[in-house]
Design an enzyme around this catalytic site. Structure first.
Site, PDB file in Angstrom:
ATOM      1  N   ASP A 156     -29.328  -8.317  56.303  1.00 47.36           N
ATOM      2  CA  ASP A 156     -28.648  -7.866  57.276  1.00 47.36           C
ATOM      3  C   ASP A 156     -26.917  -7.394  57.558  1.00 47.36           C
ATOM      4  OD1 ASP A 156     -26.605  -9.908  55.844  1.00 47.36           O
ATOM      5  OD2 ASP A 156     -27.404 -11.561  57.338  1.00 47.36           O
ATOM      6  N   ASN A 191     -25.475 -24.151  57.855  1.00 51.82           N
ATOM      7  CA  ASN A 191     -26.343 -25.040  59.578  1.00 51.82           C
ATOM      8  C   ASN A 191     -28.186 -24.162  58.561  1.00 51.82           C
ATOM      9  OD1 ASN A 191     -26.458 -22.257  60.213  1.00 51.82           O
ATOM     10  ND2 ASN A 191     -26.507 -22.215  62.134  1.00 51.82           N
ATOM     11  N   HIS A 235     -29.251 -21.485  57.894  1.00 52.27           N
ATOM     12  CA  HIS A 235     -29.515 -20.097  57.707  1.00 52.27           C
ATOM     13  C   HIS A 235     -29.373 -19.900  56.376  1.00 52.27           C
ATOM     14  CE1 HIS A 235     -25.277 -18.303  59.020  1.00 52.27           C
ATOM     15  NE2 HIS A 235     -25.690 -17.867  57.689  1.00 52.27           N
ATOM     16  N   GLU A 262     -31.515 -17.940  62.376  1.00 56.26           N
ATOM     17  CA  GLU A 262     -30.846 -19.605  62.627  1.00 56.26           C
ATOM     18  C   GLU A 262     -31.845 -20.290  63.184  1.00 56.26           C
ATOM     19  OE1 GLU A 262     -27.866 -18.952  62.152  1.00 56.26           O
ATOM     20  OE2 GLU A 262     -26.352 -17.753  63.576  1.00 56.26           O
TER      21      GLU A 262
HETATM   22  C1  GLP Z   1     -23.417 -14.654  56.588  1.00 54.36           C
HETATM   23  C2  GLP Z   1     -24.422 -14.187  55.716  1.00 54.36           C
HETATM   24  C3  GLP Z   1     -25.229 -15.195  55.220  1.00 54.36           C
HETATM   25  C4  GLP Z   1     -24.421 -15.868  54.456  1.00 54.36           C
HETATM   26  C5  GLP Z   1     -23.784 -17.055  55.531  1.00 54.36           C
HETATM   27  C6  GLP Z   1     -22.640 -17.993  53.903  1.00 54.36           C
HETATM   28  O1  GLP Z   1     -23.547 -15.309  57.936  1.00 54.36           O
HETATM   29  N1  GLP Z   1     -25.414 -13.522  57.264  1.00 54.36           N
HETATM   30  O2  GLP Z   1     -25.990 -14.231  54.710  1.00 54.36           O
HETATM   31  O3  GLP Z   1     -24.575 -16.669  53.517  1.00 54.36           O
HETATM   32  O4  GLP Z   1     -23.047 -15.779  56.370  1.00 54.36           O
HETATM   33  O5  GLP Z   1     -21.651 -16.668  53.592  1.00 54.36           O
HETATM   34  P1  GLP Z   1     -20.383 -17.630  52.583  1.00 54.36           P
HETATM   35  O6  GLP Z   1     -21.792 -17.429  52.288  1.00 54.36           O
HETATM   36  O7  GLP Z   1     -19.475 -16.639  52.654  1.00 54.36           O
HETATM   37  O8  GLP Z   1     -20.803 -19.476  52.440  1.00 54.36           O
END
Ligand code: GLP
Length: 242
Positions: free
Chosen positions: A67, A136, A138, A143
């Site tokens: 993304d 959440n 995702h 989402e």
């Molecule tokens: C972001 C990314 C996700 C990732 C998520 C969790 O929103 N788009 O791909 O998995 O954050 O991030 P973290 O690993 O910092 O908890």
């Protein structure tokens, strides 16, 4: 579903990096699916160390990132392209022209999404997809919703996601409101999926995603349908897994 809970960070990182390194050793032209966020950083560090010791080469590999924020300049320090360059690409022998991150600055976002999906089709399937998980549920930026989108698309970020990511920006106002994300269908096409989660604040969503029902209100729960998922958790993130 193959869930591993680790007592220490180093073992988790070595296991994740080991899976990627063995793939590249047997298939140097592998297609890697890469993720941003804090969860995979330790694994990227370990891969850099292995590369420096001559144990792994990325020279012939291709990569696709999940993304990218919409409207954030690619050169901004918090763009996912900058993140990948900083955390991994600048320290290994990957050919940058073989690394794919959606272009969040594209003037025609729909065309950019279609082109990204076509590139995935042409070079894919992804051999190994790394994933984190949002609080959440995702995955990438898919989402929770009543319906999910299969292919690469533009998404409006939930307020809770913007709040969670605000820690990387000077203020919440700077956090983009939209992103381009691979869809759940594009993600599930990967041959193998490696999901990483760390910390107590991920314990409940990990329980829901892997022990709860398969539902679009927790996009990560769709991973239960995939035949080859490896989940690496630290003790805190795995504390509610039976
Ligand atoms: C972001 C990314 C996700 C990732 C998520 C969790 O929103 N788009 O791909 O998995 O954050 O991030 P973290 O690993 O910092 O908890």
């Amino acid at each position: 579903m193959n869930i591993h809970i680790f007592e220490n960070e180093e073992d988790l990182n070595m296991t994740g990096a080991g899976l990627i390194a063995s793939l590249l050793q047997t298939k140097p032209r592998a297609v890697l699916g890469l993720a941003t966020g804090s969860s995979p950083v330790g694994i990227y560090k370990q891969l850099i160390t292995m590369h420096q010791k001559g144990l792994v080469s990325f020279a012939q590999a291709h990569s696709f990132n999940l993304d990218e924020y919409v409207g954030l300049p690619t050169k901004h320090r918090e763009s996912y392209r900058s993140f990948m360059n900083e955390q991994l690409f600048n320290h290994i022998d990957i050919d940058l022209s073989r690394t794919n991150v959606p272009n969040g600055e594209a003037s025609d976002l729909a065309a950019e999404c279609a082109d990204y999906e076509r590139r995935l089709e042409d070079l894919g399937p992804v051999d190994l997809q790394i994933l984190g998980i949002g609080h959440n549920g995702h995955i990438a930026f898919n989402e929770p919703a009543t319906e999910l989108t299969a292919i690469t698309h533009v998404v409006d970020l939930k307020e809770e996601t913007r709040q969670a990511n605000a820690r990387f920006f000077d203020s919440i106002d700077e956090v983009p409101t939209q992103a381009i994300t691979m869809g759940v269908g594009s993600i599930l096409k990967a041959k193998q999926i490696l999901l990483i989660a760390r910390g107590e604040e991920k314990a409940e969503i990990i329980r829901e995603a892997f022990m709860g029902p398969i539902t679009t209100s927790c996009p990560a729960s769709l991973l239960q349908c995939h035949p080859n998922v490896v989940v690496l958790l630290d003790r805190a993130a795995g504390s509610l897994v039976r």
